[in-house]
Enzyme design. Structure first.
Site, PDB file in Angstrom:
ATOM      1  N   GLY A 137      60.835  96.273  37.416  1.00 48.20           N
ATOM      2  CA  GLY A 137      61.517  95.045  37.788  1.00 48.20           C
ATOM      3  C   GLY A 137      62.646  95.309  38.771  1.00 48.20           C
TER       4      GLY A 137
ATOM      5  N   GLY B 296      63.564  99.064  39.945  1.00 47.11           N
ATOM      6  CA  GLY B 296      62.809  99.862  40.889  1.00 47.11           C
ATOM      7  C   GLY B 296      61.447 100.242  40.354  1.00 47.11           C
TER       8      GLY B 296
ATOM      9  N   GLY C 260      54.512  92.660  41.394  1.00 47.93           N
ATOM     10  CA  GLY C 260      53.864  93.894  40.985  1.00 47.93           C
ATOM     11  C   GLY C 260      52.573  94.149  41.752  1.00 47.93           C
ATOM     12  N   ASP C 261      51.827  93.084  42.038  1.00 49.71           N
ATOM     13  CA  ASP C 261      50.600  93.220  42.819  1.00 49.71           C
ATOM     14  C   ASP C 261      50.921  93.720  44.226  1.00 49.71           C
ATOM     15  OD1 ASP C 261      49.580  91.958  40.554  1.00 49.71           O
ATOM     16  OD2 ASP C 261      49.630  89.983  41.507  1.00 49.71           O
TER      17      ASP C 261
END
Length: 318
Positions: A230, A233, A259-260
């Site tokens: 998140g 890092g 995240g993707d």
């Protein structure tokens, strides 16, 4: 060429509020947008935006309204005909960047439809560098569905099979790590802890906490791991060591798809032959860029933050 499989795609609807979400109340929205979503679709959009070849495999009925948004995204999509329609996911974001998500389960795929998805994925991977298995499984699919995809791919292509990256969670991730021997997994810190059955140490720095857990998985059960933290890092771990990169300061618009985009950034750098530290740095830049954009937008190279990102090598993986 990077191929993605999105077995349970979603039509992502994003709503921006002028004030914090108030459950039970009527509120007015500042804006809304609609994107063709699903983790593999998001990865393919980012990879394509960087000028690299990307192909997305997904189950999709001929008359599904999702196809309008998919065509607008310009993705090279291999559509596998199915009976049910794509689910809709709703994301609500307030001015402080606090995000509330409502994810629907999606349409159930029958045995013939699941096999058709596997067959299409195997065909789409001819000559591919990576296959990304991304997102939740659709109703009707067993926990080892991704394991079946990996087995079919390696049986069909042998030494020419692409490397396998997996971005899922829960029982599906457990099955892949236990039986699929993936080349890369991309959990967040909580998903990694759940996978290992080990709680995160609240007294440890986030990067040190996940490293201690990842060391039990990499490289024996997964060749490498990109672990997103998140706003803290991300950490990358493989047989050669571990690296940590902090996230730059940004104004968060929506965390959906961040995240993707991190995974896509890592794959883009890998396609360029970049070393581990630069692959991690690129993952951080793409994840931060996605979080600064509203909805489920795919960041492009010009959207990336330019601030320096200091990658630090961690001790203790071996």
């Amino acid at each position: 060429m990077i191929v993605t499989l999105t077995a349970n795609p979603s039509l992502d609807r994003a709503i921006a509020l002028a004030a914090p979400l108030q459950p039970g109340e009527v509120q007015s929205a500042l804006s809304s947008r609609e994107d063709a979503g699903g983790k593999g679709i998001n990865v393919a959009r980012v990879v394509r935006g960087a000028g690299l070849g990307a192909r997305a495999v997904l189950p999709l009925a001929d008359a599904d309204p999702y196809d309008v948004a998919l065509r607008a995204a310009g993705v090279d999509a291999w559509r596998v005909p199915v009976r049910g329609f794509v689910r809709a996911n709703l994301t609500i974001t307030d001015p402080a960047g606090v995000t509330t998500k409502l994810n629907l389960p999606g349409a159930q795929l029958g045995p013939d439809e699941r096999q058709a998805v596997i067959d299409a994925t195997v065909s789409a991977c001819v000559g591919a560098r990576w296959l990304v298995l991304a997102g939740s499984l659709p109703p009707g699919a067993s926990d080892d569905f991704y394991v079946a995809v990996i087995a079919a791919l390696r049986d069909a292509h042998g030494a020419a099979a692409p490397r396998i990256a997996v971005d899922t969670s829960g029982a599906a991730l457990e099955a892949v790590v236990a039986h699929g021997r993936p080349d890369l997994i991309k959990p967040n810190d909580e998903e990694l802890a759940a996978l290992a059955g080990v709680p995160l140490d609240p007294s440890a720095a986030p990067e040190e906490g996940v490293l201690a857990i990842a060391a039990a998985i990499v490289p024996e059960r997964a060749a490498s791991a990109l672990i997103t933290l998140g706003s803290h890092g991300a950490v990358f771990v493989d047989a050669d060591g571990a690296w940590f990169a902090p996230a730059p300061r940004i104004t968060v618009a929506s965390t959906v798809g961040a995240g993707d985009s991190s995974l896509a950034g890592w794959l883009i750098a890998d396609a360029e032959g970049a070393p581990a530290d630069e692959r991690l740095r690129r993952a951080i830049r793409y994840g931060a860029a996605a979080a600064s954009l509203p909805g489920t937008q795919a960041p492009r190279p010009e959207d990336l933050p330019t601030a320096d990102i200091a990658v630090r090598r961690l001790a203790g993986i071996h």
